[in-house]
Design a protein around this motif. Structure first.
Motif, short mmCIF file in Angstrom:
data_model
loop_
_atom_site.label_atom_id
_atom_site.label_comp_id
_atom_site.label_asym_id
_atom_site.label_seq_id
_atom_site.Cartn_x
_atom_site.Cartn_y
_atom_site.Cartn_z
N VAL A 197 -29.41 -22.18 43.23
CA VAL A 197 -28.10 -21.65 42.85
C VAL A 197 -27.43 -22.57 41.84
N VAL A 198 -27.48 -23.87 42.09
CA VAL A 198 -26.89 -24.83 41.16
C VAL A 198 -27.58 -24.74 39.80
N GLY A 199 -28.90 -24.59 39.80
CA GLY A 199 -29.64 -24.46 38.55
C GLY A 199 -29.24 -23.22 37.77
N TRP A 200 -29.09 -22.11 38.46
CA TRP A 200 -28.66 -20.88 37.79
C TRP A 200 -27.25 -21.03 37.22
N ILE A 201 -26.37 -21.68 37.96
CA ILE A 201 -25.00 -21.88 37.47
C ILE A 201 -25.01 -22.78 36.23
N GLN A 202 -25.79 -23.86 36.27
CA GLN A 202 -25.88 -24.75 35.12
C GLN A 202 -26.47 -24.04 33.91
N GLY A 203 -27.51 -23.25 34.15
CA GLY A 203 -28.12 -22.51 33.05
C GLY A 203 -27.15 -21.51 32.44
N GLY A 204 -26.43 -20.80 33.29
CA GLY A 204 -25.44 -19.84 32.78
C GLY A 204 -24.33 -20.53 32.00
N ALA A 205 -23.89 -21.67 32.49
CA ALA A 205 -22.85 -22.42 31.78
C ALA A 205 -23.36 -22.90 30.42
N ALA A 206 -24.63 -23.34 30.37
CA ALA A 206 -25.20 -23.79 29.11
C ALA A 206 -25.28 -22.65 28.11
N VAL A 207 -25.64 -21.46 28.57
CA VAL A 207 -25.71 -20.30 27.68
C VAL A 207 -24.32 -19.93 27.17
N ILE A 208 -23.34 -19.94 28.05
CA ILE A 208 -21.98 -19.58 27.65
C ILE A 208 -21.43 -20.60 26.65
N VAL A 209 -21.60 -21.88 26.94
CA VAL A 209 -21.11 -22.92 26.03
C VAL A 209 -21.85 -22.84 24.70
N GLY A 210 -23.16 -22.62 24.75
CA GLY A 210 -23.93 -22.47 23.51
C GLY A 210 -23.45 -21.29 22.69
N GLY A 211 -23.15 -20.18 23.36
CA GLY A 211 -22.63 -19.01 22.64
C GLY A 211 -21.28 -19.29 22.00
N ILE A 212 -20.43 -19.99 22.72
CA ILE A 212 -19.12 -20.34 22.15
C ILE A 212 -19.29 -21.25 20.93
N LEU A 213 -20.19 -22.23 21.04
CA LEU A 213 -20.42 -23.12 19.90
C LEU A 213 -20.99 -22.37 18.71
N LEU A 214 -21.92 -21.44 18.97
CA LEU A 214 -22.46 -20.63 17.87
C LEU A 214 -21.36 -19.82 17.21
#
Length: 75
Positions: free
Chosen positions: A22-39
């Motif tokens: 669960v923690v891994g999925w949350i971290q992965g989702g956060a990384a995708v969201i932050v990456g999308g915002i940066l893009l």
């Protein structure tokens, strides 16, 4: 001194695995969201350059590790 034979039950281990996933999925989702915002903020050109540099560094690390294994003599 009376020590238990098992420190953790199989239920404890399964719970820890589930929490880790669960923690891994949350971290992965956060990384995708932050990456999308940066893009969105930076645009595509800098992002493509950064991805290219990261891929090049990863390639160099992988090929260097393979070369080190080839150079190591068998005893």
């Amino acid at each position: 001194m009376n020590l238990p034979e098992k420190y953790h039950s199989s239920q404890d281990l399964e719970l820890a695995r589930t929490k880790g996933q669960v923690v891994g999925w949350i971290q992965g989702g956060a990384a995708v969201i932050v990456g999308g915002i940066l893009l969105n903020l930076l645009g595509w050109v800098p992002a493509v350059i950064v991805v290219g540099v990261v891929a090049w560094v990863a390639y160099k690390l992988v090929t260097r590790a393979a070369e080190d294994e080839e150079e190591t003599p068998d005893v």
